[in-house]
Design a protein around this motif. Structure first.
Motif, PDB file in Angstrom:
ATOM      1  N   ILE A  60       3.736  17.670   0.297  1.00  8.77           N
ATOM      2  CA  ILE A  60       3.147  16.360   0.007  1.00  8.77           C
ATOM      3  C   ILE A  60       3.284  15.551   1.286  1.00  8.77           C
ATOM      4  O   ILE A  60       4.405  15.324   1.757  1.00  8.77           O
ATOM      5  N   GLU A  61       2.167  15.134   1.854  1.00 14.31           N
ATOM      6  CA  GLU A  61       2.203  14.316   3.066  1.00 14.31           C
ATOM      7  C   GLU A  61       1.613  12.939   2.768  1.00 14.31           C
ATOM      8  O   GLU A  61       0.577  12.831   2.115  1.00 14.31           O
ATOM      9  N   PHE A  62       2.279  11.923   3.270  1.00 13.44           N
ATOM     10  CA  PHE A  62       1.778  10.551   3.164  1.00 13.44           C
ATOM     11  C   PHE A  62       1.745   9.972   4.564  1.00 13.44           C
ATOM     12  O   PHE A  62       2.762   9.900   5.244  1.00 13.44           O
ATOM     13  N   GLU A  63       0.553   9.594   4.987  1.00 11.96           N
ATOM     14  CA  GLU A  63       0.337   9.106   6.348  1.00 11.96           C
ATOM     15  C   GLU A  63       0.919  10.061   7.395  1.00 11.96           C
ATOM     16  O   GLU A  63       1.530   9.645   8.377  1.00 11.96           O
ATOM     17  N   GLY A  64       0.730  11.355   7.134  1.00 15.12           N
ATOM     18  CA  GLY A  64       1.133  12.382   8.091  1.00 15.12           C
ATOM     19  C   GLY A  64       2.589  12.795   8.027  1.00 15.12           C
ATOM     20  O   GLY A  64       3.013  13.694   8.760  1.00 15.12           O
ATOM     21  N   GLN A  65       3.391  12.159   7.154  1.00 15.78           N
ATOM     22  CA  GLN A  65       4.820  12.475   7.036  1.00 15.78           C
ATOM     23  C   GLN A  65       5.078  13.176   5.705  1.00 15.78           C
ATOM     24  O   GLN A  65       4.591  12.739   4.661  1.00 15.78           O
ATOM     25  N   SER A  66       5.872  14.244   5.745  1.00 17.73           N
ATOM     26  CA  SER A  66       6.187  14.963   4.513  1.00 17.73           C
ATOM     27  C   SER A  66       7.083  14.119   3.615  1.00 17.73           C
ATOM     28  O   SER A  66       8.032  13.471   4.080  1.00 17.73           O
ATOM     29  N   LEU A  67       6.770  14.130   2.315  1.00 19.27           N
ATOM     30  CA  LEU A  67       7.581  13.409   1.332  1.00 19.27           C
ATOM     31  C   LEU A  67       8.532  14.337   0.588  1.00 19.27           C
ATOM     32  O   LEU A  67       9.337  13.862  -0.219  1.00 19.27           O
ATOM     33  N   ARG A  78       8.213   3.351   1.669  1.00 16.96           N
ATOM     34  CA  ARG A  78       7.179   4.104   2.381  1.00 16.96           C
ATOM     35  C   ARG A  78       5.781   3.542   2.102  1.00 16.96           C
ATOM     36  O   ARG A  78       4.844   3.850   2.821  1.00 16.96           O
ATOM     37  N   GLY A  79       5.650   2.768   1.034  1.00 17.07           N
ATOM     38  CA  GLY A  79       4.354   2.177   0.704  1.00 17.07           C
ATOM     39  C   GLY A  79       3.680   2.780  -0.507  1.00 17.07           C
ATOM     40  O   GLY A  79       2.469   2.647  -0.681  1.00 17.07           O
ATOM     41  N   ILE A  80       4.468   3.440  -1.372  1.00 15.92           N
ATOM     42  CA  ILE A  80       3.922   4.085  -2.569  1.00 15.92           C
ATOM     43  C   ILE A  80       4.527   3.425  -3.806  1.00 15.92           C
ATOM     44  O   ILE A  80       5.741   3.248  -3.891  1.00 15.92           O
ATOM     45  N   THR A 105      12.623  -4.216  -2.404  1.00 17.07           N
ATOM     46  CA  THR A 105      12.615  -3.882  -0.971  1.00 17.07           C
ATOM     47  C   THR A 105      12.157  -5.055  -0.112  1.00 17.07           C
ATOM     48  O   THR A 105      12.096  -4.936   1.113  1.00 17.07           O
ATOM     49  N   ARG A 106      11.819  -6.167  -0.730  1.00 17.00           N
ATOM     50  CA  ARG A 106      11.256  -7.313   0.001  1.00 17.00           C
ATOM     51  C   ARG A 106      12.256  -8.458   0.109  1.00 17.00           C
ATOM     52  O   ARG A 106      13.141  -8.593  -0.733  1.00 17.00           O
ATOM     53  N   MET A 151       4.203  -5.803  -6.579  1.00 22.62           N
ATOM     54  CA  MET A 151       5.198  -6.643  -5.922  1.00 22.62           C
ATOM     55  C   MET A 151       5.764  -6.003  -4.657  1.00 22.62           C
ATOM     56  O   MET A 151       6.268  -6.706  -3.779  1.00 22.62           O
ATOM     57  N   SER A 152       5.687  -4.689  -4.548  1.00 15.78           N
ATOM     58  CA  SER A 152       6.188  -4.023  -3.345  1.00 15.78           C
ATOM     59  C   SER A 152       5.128  -3.948  -2.248  1.00 15.78           C
ATOM     60  O   SER A 152       5.362  -3.346  -1.201  1.00 15.78           O
ATOM     61  N   LYS A 153       3.964  -4.545  -2.501  1.00 14.99           N
ATOM     62  CA  LYS A 153       2.831  -4.543  -1.558  1.00 14.99           C
ATOM     63  C   LYS A 153       2.517  -3.111  -1.100  1.00 14.99           C
ATOM     64  O   LYS A 153       2.541  -2.809   0.088  1.00 14.99           O
ATOM     65  N   PRO A 154       2.206  -2.230  -2.051  1.00 13.47           N
ATOM     66  CA  PRO A 154       2.014  -0.818  -1.703  1.00 13.47           C
ATOM     67  C   PRO A 154       0.703  -0.563  -0.964  1.00 13.47           C
ATOM     68  O   PRO A 154      -0.282  -1.277  -1.153  1.00 13.47           O
TER      69      PRO A 154
END
Length: 235
Positions: A60-67, A78-80, A105-106, A151-154
């Motif tokens: 599973i990659e998100f923005e090129g990074q493995s999750l 991470r933005g998810i 996280t905010r 609320m986490s601005k994903p």
């Protein structure tokens, strides 16, 4: 580069092979929907992306990074964000407290600003901000679950069966909100039992059958495909 890229994903519940080597991608700015019958592996896929389940194999990659191996609580930073099936709001907490849980996280100032925007998008939540979440109607609880996720601005929000149990007029309202969120820049991965509604707002779609991707393509093309109509649209 795809925002989310799933490659040959295999997920088990004990000895049950729930997701069988599926691969799919979500591009930035898209609505992509996964449709299929109950037990097809749709929710399992979302929960695996969210880090709630561990894959047996695949990537599973998100923005090129493995999750793979990233714990669930780190996915938010991470933005998810996952808006889970059944809403899972905190019944005894107020609407405002539920929203604040989504912003852990905010900073306080970011949380306040984001909460203002959530209230603008969901005026009913503002009206009921001091009420316990459990006293809200089903549609309002779905709005609260979506607001909490926002609320986490994903960068990517995953919605699992957002129309479940809602009256048709509320289903339309929820789907209008999903389209609006996407138009404002949020990428969306949607799992939805109401295949016709999902296909009508999505850019692309993947059909899951018993843990495998059986069809994929432009959502509008699949909406008018006779095989999809017969299997999922009552055609």
């Amino acid at each position: 580069m795809s925002m989310l890229k799933i490659t040959d994903l295999n997920v088990y519940y004990g000895s049950i092979h729930a997701v069988k080597g599926i691969s799919f991608e979500v591009e930035e700015g898209e609505i992509v929907t996964l449709i299929g019958a109950n037990g097809a592996g749709k929710s399992t896929t979302l929960n695996t992306v969210a880090g709630l389940l561990k894959p047996r194999s695949g990537n599973i990659e998100f923005e090129g990074q493995s999750l793979v191996g990233v714990p669930a609580h780190k996915m938010v930073s991470r933005g998810i964000a996952l808006c889970p099936e059944g809403r899972r709001i905190f019944q005894d907490m107020t609407v405002r407290e539920n929203l604040e849980m989504g912003a852990f996280t905010r900073s306080d100032s970011e949380s306040l600003e984001t909460r203002k925007r959530v209230y603008e998008r969901f005026p009913r939540l503002k009206e009921r901000r001091t009420q316990a979440g459990g006293t809200l109607s089903g549609g309002e609880q779905q709005m609260l679950a979506m607001g909490r996720a926002l609320m986490s601005k994903p960068k990517l929000i995953m919605l699992d069966e957002p129309s479940m149990g809602l009256a048709p007029i509320l289903v339309q309202e929820i789907f209008d909100i999903i389209k609006e969120l996407n138009a404002q820049g949020t990428t969306i991965l949607l799992v939805e039992q109401n295949a016709s509604m999902a296909l009508s707002i999505a850019h692309r779609a993947y059909v899951l059958e018993t843990g495998r991707v059986s069809m994929s393509g432009d959502a509008n093309d699949l909406l008018h495909d006779k095989r999809v109509q017969q299997a999922y649209l009552g055609g």
